[in-house]
Design a protein around this motif. Structure first.
Motif, PDB file in Angstrom:
ATOM      1  N   PRO A  54       4.582  -0.140 -11.338  1.00 11.66           N
ATOM      2  CA  PRO A  54       5.974  -0.567 -11.447  1.00 11.66           C
ATOM      3  C   PRO A  54       6.130  -2.055 -11.763  1.00 11.66           C
ATOM      4  O   PRO A  54       7.233  -2.489 -12.091  1.00 11.66           O
ATOM      5  CB  PRO A  54       6.552  -0.254 -10.064  1.00 11.66           C
ATOM      6  CG  PRO A  54       5.386  -0.393  -9.145  1.00 11.66           C
ATOM      7  CD  PRO A  54       4.180   0.050  -9.926  1.00 11.66           C
ATOM      8  N   TYR A  84      -8.271   0.028  -2.976  1.00 12.94           N
ATOM      9  CA  TYR A  84      -7.315  -0.906  -2.384  1.00 12.94           C
ATOM     10  C   TYR A  84      -8.032  -1.850  -1.438  1.00 12.94           C
ATOM     11  O   TYR A  84      -8.858  -1.415  -0.629  1.00 12.94           O
ATOM     12  CB  TYR A  84      -6.255  -0.096  -1.642  1.00 12.94           C
ATOM     13  CG  TYR A  84      -5.147  -0.905  -1.023  1.00 12.94           C
ATOM     14  CD1 TYR A  84      -4.219  -1.549  -1.826  1.00 12.94           C
ATOM     15  CD2 TYR A  84      -5.028  -1.008   0.351  1.00 12.94           C
ATOM     16  CE1 TYR A  84      -3.177  -2.285  -1.261  1.00 12.94           C
ATOM     17  CE2 TYR A  84      -3.998  -1.738   0.926  1.00 12.94           C
ATOM     18  CZ  TYR A  84      -3.073  -2.371   0.104  1.00 12.94           C
ATOM     19  OH  TYR A  84      -2.054  -3.090   0.680  1.00 12.94           O
ATOM     20  N   GLY A 108      -4.323  -6.999   0.317  1.00 12.39           N
ATOM     21  CA  GLY A 108      -3.070  -6.304   0.039  1.00 12.39           C
ATOM     22  C   GLY A 108      -2.854  -6.027  -1.439  1.00 12.39           C
ATOM     23  O   GLY A 108      -1.719  -5.892  -1.893  1.00 12.39           O
ATOM     24  N   ARG A 125       9.289  -7.402  -8.304  1.00 14.47           N
ATOM     25  CA  ARG A 125       8.560  -7.187  -9.559  1.00 14.47           C
ATOM     26  C   ARG A 125       8.583  -5.716  -9.975  1.00 14.47           C
ATOM     27  O   ARG A 125       8.416  -5.403 -11.146  1.00 14.47           O
ATOM     28  CB  ARG A 125       7.100  -7.618  -9.398  1.00 14.47           C
ATOM     29  CG  ARG A 125       6.907  -9.116  -9.326  1.00 14.47           C
ATOM     30  CD  ARG A 125       5.430  -9.440  -9.418  1.00 14.47           C
ATOM     31  NE  ARG A 125       5.171 -10.862  -9.296  1.00 14.47           N
ATOM     32  CZ  ARG A 125       5.271 -11.726 -10.302  1.00 14.47           C
ATOM     33  NH1 ARG A 125       5.627 -11.306 -11.498  1.00 14.47           N
ATOM     34  NH2 ARG A 125       5.013 -12.999 -10.116  1.00 14.47           N
ATOM     35  N   ALA A 126       8.802  -4.835  -8.992  1.00 14.81           N
ATOM     36  CA  ALA A 126       8.790  -3.401  -9.282  1.00 14.81           C
ATOM     37  C   ALA A 126       9.992  -2.981 -10.118  1.00 14.81           C
ATOM     38  O   ALA A 126      10.084  -1.841 -10.542  1.00 14.81           O
ATOM     39  CB  ALA A 126       8.746  -2.602  -7.989  1.00 14.81           C
ATOM     40  N   ARG A 183       6.752  -9.372  -3.027  1.00 15.00           N
ATOM     41  CA  ARG A 183       6.762  -9.276  -4.487  1.00 15.00           C
ATOM     42  C   ARG A 183       7.482  -8.010  -4.962  1.00 15.00           C
ATOM     43  O   ARG A 183       7.406  -7.661  -6.138  1.00 15.00           O
ATOM     44  CB  ARG A 183       5.330  -9.207  -5.026  1.00 15.00           C
ATOM     45  CG  ARG A 183       4.472 -10.417  -4.721  1.00 15.00           C
ATOM     46  CD  ARG A 183       3.065 -10.171  -5.268  1.00 15.00           C
ATOM     47  NE  ARG A 183       2.141 -11.208  -4.872  1.00 15.00           N
ATOM     48  CZ  ARG A 183       0.816 -11.081  -4.931  1.00 15.00           C
ATOM     49  NH1 ARG A 183       0.273  -9.943  -5.354  1.00 15.00           N
ATOM     50  NH2 ARG A 183       0.026 -12.077  -4.566  1.00 15.00           N
ATOM     51  N   ALA A 184       8.186  -7.328  -4.050  1.00 18.39           N
ATOM     52  CA  ALA A 184       8.768  -6.022  -4.395  1.00 18.39           C
ATOM     53  C   ALA A 184       9.703  -6.110  -5.596  1.00 18.39           C
ATOM     54  O   ALA A 184       9.821  -5.164  -6.371  1.00 18.39           O
ATOM     55  CB  ALA A 184       9.501  -5.426  -3.196  1.00 18.39           C
ATOM     56  N   TYR A 242     -11.766   3.766   1.151  1.00 19.28           N
ATOM     57  CA  TYR A 242     -10.320   3.872   0.877  1.00 19.28           C
ATOM     58  C   TYR A 242      -9.964   5.201   0.230  1.00 19.28           C
ATOM     59  O   TYR A 242      -8.986   5.853   0.615  1.00 19.28           O
ATOM     60  CB  TYR A 242      -9.886   2.707  -0.024  1.00 19.28           C
ATOM     61  CG  TYR A 242      -8.546   2.936  -0.684  1.00 19.28           C
ATOM     62  CD1 TYR A 242      -7.370   2.854   0.053  1.00 19.28           C
ATOM     63  CD2 TYR A 242      -8.463   3.275  -2.030  1.00 19.28           C
ATOM     64  CE1 TYR A 242      -6.152   3.103  -0.538  1.00 19.28           C
ATOM     65  CE2 TYR A 242      -7.239   3.518  -2.632  1.00 19.28           C
ATOM     66  CZ  TYR A 242      -6.087   3.433  -1.886  1.00 19.28           C
ATOM     67  OH  TYR A 242      -4.884   3.696  -2.474  1.00 19.28           O
ATOM     68  N   HIS A 295       5.036  -0.181   3.372  1.00 21.20           N
ATOM     69  CA  HIS A 295       3.672   0.247   3.068  1.00 21.20           C
ATOM     70  C   HIS A 295       3.068  -0.570   1.922  1.00 21.20           C
ATOM     71  O   HIS A 295       1.946  -0.335   1.522  1.00 21.20           O
ATOM     72  CB  HIS A 295       3.620   1.755   2.796  1.00 21.20           C
ATOM     73  CG  HIS A 295       3.860   2.136   1.377  1.00 21.20           C
ATOM     74  ND1 HIS A 295       5.069   1.997   0.786  1.00 21.20           N
ATOM     75  CD2 HIS A 295       3.029   2.628   0.421  1.00 21.20           C
ATOM     76  CE1 HIS A 295       4.994   2.394  -0.477  1.00 21.20           C
ATOM     77  NE2 HIS A 295       3.769   2.779  -0.724  1.00 21.20           N
ATOM     78  N   LEU A 296       3.823  -1.525   1.409  1.00 27.17           N
ATOM     79  CA  LEU A 296       3.291  -2.360   0.333  1.00 27.17           C
ATOM     80  C   LEU A 296       2.344  -3.415   0.888  1.00 27.17           C
ATOM     81  O   LEU A 296       2.517  -3.892   2.007  1.00 27.17           O
ATOM     82  CB  LEU A 296       4.434  -3.071  -0.408  1.00 27.17           C
ATOM     83  CG  LEU A 296       5.469  -2.196  -1.118  1.00 27.17           C
ATOM     84  CD1 LEU A 296       6.516  -3.084  -1.787  1.00 27.17           C
ATOM     85  CD2 LEU A 296       4.803  -1.287  -2.133  1.00 27.17           C
ATOM     86  N   GLY A 297       1.362  -3.788   0.070  1.00 31.15           N
ATOM     87  CA  GLY A 297       0.470  -4.874   0.475  1.00 31.15           C
ATOM     88  C   GLY A 297       1.181  -6.216   0.393  1.00 31.15           C
ATOM     89  O   GLY A 297       0.888  -7.133   1.148  1.00 31.15           O
ATOM     90  N   HIS A 298       2.133  -6.326  -0.549  1.00 28.10           N
ATOM     91  CA  HIS A 298       2.867  -7.574  -0.733  1.00 28.10           C
ATOM     92  C   HIS A 298       4.359  -7.296  -0.893  1.00 28.10           C
ATOM     93  O   HIS A 298       4.899  -7.337  -1.993  1.00 28.10           O
ATOM     94  CB  HIS A 298       2.338  -8.323  -1.972  1.00 28.10           C
ATOM     95  CG  HIS A 298       1.062  -9.050  -1.718  1.00 28.10           C
ATOM     96  ND1 HIS A 298       1.010 -10.288  -1.127  1.00 28.10           N
ATOM     97  CD2 HIS A 298      -0.221  -8.686  -1.942  1.00 28.10           C
ATOM     98  CE1 HIS A 298      -0.258 -10.672  -1.007  1.00 28.10           C
ATOM     99  NE2 HIS A 298      -1.022  -9.709  -1.495  1.00 28.10           N
TER     100      HIS A 298
END
Lengths: 314, 244
Positions: B95, B132, B137, A70-71, A67-68, A231, A61-64
Motif C-alpha cells: 500500500p 518480517y 518493524g 503512506r498507505a 507511517r500509516a 516468521y 499490528h503495523l511495524g510503523h
C-alpha cells in the motif's frame, strides 16, 4: 494464517459500523428514518466509534504506525491502499448525513443525498476490505468468490441488528426487523456456500508443484531449514484452529446468525420489555459470533508457503 | 510506485539453482546472512539468538526433501530465496510504495524507510521469500546482493550474490535471463530449468534445474574390465590359486 486480534476487531467492528450507516442512509433516503435526537446521536455515535476504533486498531499490528499515511498512495495497484483511501473518503458523505440528522434534525434534500452516497461509500469500503483477502492467490480459503459476499452481507446483517437493538432501546419504530431477518438468511446462505466451497475445491498447489519434483514421486519434507521456528511458520503456518474447525463453525453460525435470527423474530411477537431484551441479546450474540467467524476465517486459512514446511497440499 | 514496470525489463537478473548437485551444506545461507547483516537490509535481526528458541531473518533457507518411495526414494536439497518474479504479487499489494520492482534489471526490493510493516507482501508471496523483522518493524528480503553485483570496489569475479560466490559445489549460478548467451540462459535451456508453483502465475525469474536420473544401481555402472590372465608357469599357478 495467524489471526491477529487487531485485524479481526478491525474487520468486524468497521463492518458493523459501515453496515449501520448504510442502512440509516438508505432509510433516510426513503424518508422513514425517525428524527429522534437521542436515537440519532447514539446510533451515529456507535457507528463512528466502531469505524474509527476499528481503523485505529488496524494500525496496531503495523511495524510503523506513524507511517500509516503512506498507505494512501498506492491505490492504483493495492487493495489495502484502496481501502485506506475509501475509508477516509467515506467520512465525507456519512459525516454530512450525520450532521443533518443529529444537529439539524433534517434527513431531506442534501442530507438524504449524503445518506445514499455514504451508504454506497460504506459498502465500497467493506468491498475493498474483502478484496484484500480475496485477491490473494496464495491462500485458497481466501481466494474464493464467496469471500466478498460474506463480508458484505455480514456487515449489513450486524448493522441491521445494531439498528434494531438501538431503535428498540430508544422506543422508536424503525421497522428494520424484517430486513435484519432477510439479511441473516442471506448471511446463512453466503457463509454455508463459502464453507462448502473451501471444503470442496481441491488444492491447486502441492508439495510436488512447490518443489517441481513431482515427476520423481511423492515429495515430503525430510529436514526443515532450521531446527527452530521462523516468521513464515508462525505467520502462515498457524494450525491451532484446524482441529476444532467444525465445532467453531457451529459456534460461529449459532451465535452469529441463528440465535440473533430467533431473538429478532421473537422480538416481533413479544410485548413490554421483552423485545428490548431480545434485541440487545441479539446484538451481543451476533458480536461474539462474528468475532469467532472472523477468527476462523484467518485460522482456517492455509498458505501455500506451508508446502515448504511439511504440508502436502495447501 | 508499486505497479509493476510497464515495459518488460531490459535485463532480468536472477539465479539458476541446480538441485542435482546441491549437497545441502547451508553455506549459501550462512554467507547470505553474513553479507546481508552488514548490507542493504542490515541488520538481519536475530531474536533470542542464544536462547532455547532462537529465530531470525534469513533471505535464503535450505529445505531438504525426500522424493519417491522405498528403493526409488532420493534426497533432494532445496535452497530457496527470492525468485524476483516478473509478476510479483508482493509488489502490487504494497500500500505504500515501499515494495518495488526495478525497471532496469527486474530486481524486487523493499525500501525500509517507506515500509509500514503491514506484512501483506509476505502473505502475497507463495515462496516465503519475505521475512518480517519484528525488531525493526519492517519487511526484509533478498536483494540479489544489489550491493555486491554492481559494487565496483569489489573485484569483478566477486560481483555476484553472496550465495553464488560461496557455493562449494557450484550449484548456484547468477546472470541475465534476457541474454541468451548467459550461463543461466544456457543452463536453463540445456537442463530443462523449471518454475516453482507455475500455477501461482508469478512468473518467477529464478529457475531450478531438476536432479539428473539416478546412477547408483548395478546396471547403471559399466561392466568390470576383464584383466589379462598370466600364461603358463609359476605365475599362472598363482593366478589360478588366487582366482579361486
Amino acid at each position: 494464517m495467524h489471526p491477529a486480534y487487531s485485524v479481526i476487531f478491525f474487520t468486524t467492528a468497521t463492518g458493523a459500523g459501515y453496515g449501520l450507516l448504510t442502512l440509516l442512509g438508505i432509510l433516510a433516503a426513503f424518508g422513514t428514518l425517525p428524527v429522534d435526537r437521542g436515537f440519532a446521536v447514539t446510533s451515529v455515535g456507535i457507528a463512528f466509534v466502531l469505524i474509527v476504533g476499528g481503523l485505529l486498531s488496524s494500525t496496531f499490528h503495523l511495524g510503523h504506525p506513524e507511517r500509516a499515511w503512506r498507505a494512501l498512495t498506492q491505490w492504483r495497484s493495492s487493495w489495502l491502499s484502496r481501502e485506506g483511501v475509501l475509508a477516509i473518503l467515506t467520512f465525507g458523505p456519512t459525516g454530512l448525513f450525520a450532521l443533518g440528522w443529529v444537529v439539524f434534525e433534517d434527513i431531506g434534500g442534501i442530507y438524504a443525498v449524503a445518506g445514499v452516497l455514504g451508504a454506497i461509500a460504506c459498502m465500497a469500503t467493506v468491498y475493498t476490505t474483502s478484496m484484500i483477502y480475496a485477491s490473494l492467490r496464495t491462500v485458497r480459503a481466501w481466494n474464493d468468490p464467496w469471500v466478498t459476499p460474506v463480508y458484505l452481507v455480514l456487515s449489513l446483517a450486524t448493522g441491521a441488528l445494531l439498528a434494531s437493538g438501538l431503535a428498540s432501546l430508544f422506543g422508536v419504530a424503525l421497522q428494520l426487523e424484517n430486513i435484519a431477518l432477510v439479511l441473516l438468511v442471506l448471511a446463512t446462505f453466503a457463509k454455508l456456500s463459502y464453507w462448502r466451497s473451501i471444503d470442496r475445491r481441491s488444492s491447486e498447489s502441492t508439495a510436488e508443484s512447490a518443489t517441481g519434483l513431482g515427476h520423481l514421486g511423492k515429495v515430503r519434507l525430510l529436514d526443515p531449514p532450521h531446527t527452530g521456528t521462523n516468521y513464515l511458520m508462525s505467520e502462515m503456518g498457524y494450525q491451532i484452529a484446524r482441529k476444532h474447525a467444525i465445532k467453531l463453525r457451529r459456534v460461529a453460525f449459532a451465535l452469529g446468525i441463528l440465535i440473533p435470527f430467533v431473538l429478532t423474530l421473537a422480538a416481533m411477537f413479544l410485548a413490554g420489555l421483552l423485545p428490548v431484551i431480545a434485541a440487545v441479546l441479539a446484538v451481543l450474540s451476533a458480536a461474539v459470533g462474528v468475532l469467532v467467524e472472523r477468527w476462523l476465517f484467518f485460522a482456517e486459512a492455509k498458505h501455500v508457503v506451508t508446502l515448504y514446511y511439511g504440508a502436502s497440499e495447501a | 510506485m508499486t505497479s509493476l514496470p510497464a515495459q518488460p525489463t531490459p535485463k532480468r537478473l536472477g539465479l539458476v539453482i541446480d538441485l542435482d548437485i546441491c549437497v545441502g551444506c547451508h553455506a549459501c545461507a550462512v554467507n547470505c546472512k553474513e553479507w546481508n547483516t552488514g548490507g542493504y537490509h542490515a541488520p538481519l535481526t536475530d531474536i533470542k539468538p542464544y536462547d532455547s528458541d532462537p529465530s531470525g531473518v534469513w533471505f535464503n533457507r535450505i529445505h531438504t526433501f525426500e522424493v519417491g518411495l522405498g528403493a526409488d526414494s532420493r534426497v533432494v536439497h532445496f535452497p530457496k530465496s527470492c525468485l524476483h518474479c516478473d509478476d510479483a504479487p508482493c509488489v502490487t499489494v504494497c500500500p505504500t510504495g515501499a515494495s518495488y520492482k526495478r525497471s532496469d534489471d527486474g530486481i524486487v526490493l523493499v525500501d525500509e524507510n517507506m515500509c509500514i510493516g503491514c506484512k501483506l507482501c509476505s502473505w502475497a508471496c507463495p515462496y516465503g521469500a519475505r521475512e518480517y523483522d519484528g525488531d525493526a518493524g519492517v519487511m526484509k528480503k533478498c536483494t540479489l546482493c544489489i550491493d555486491r553485483i554492481y559494487n565496483e570496489n569489489l573485484e569483478e569475479v566477486a560481483r555476484v550474490p553472496a550465495c553464488v560466490s560461496t557455493c562449494p559445489a557450484s550449484a548456484r549460478h547468477f546472470g541475465d535471463f534476457n541474454d541468451p548467451k548467459s550461463d543461466v540462459s544456457k543452463l536453463t535451456a540445456e537442463r530443462g530449468g523449471f518454475d516453482l508453483m507455475p500455477e501461482q502465475e508469478c512468473k518467477p525469474t529464478n529457475k531450478y534445474l531438476p536432479p539428473r536420473p539416478r546412477r547408483d544401481r548395478a546396471e547403471d555402472s559399466p561392466a568390470p574390465i576383464a584383466l589379462p590372465k598370466a600364461e603358463g608357469g609359476f605365475l599362472a599357478w598363482v593366478d589360478d590359486l588366487l582366482s579361486r
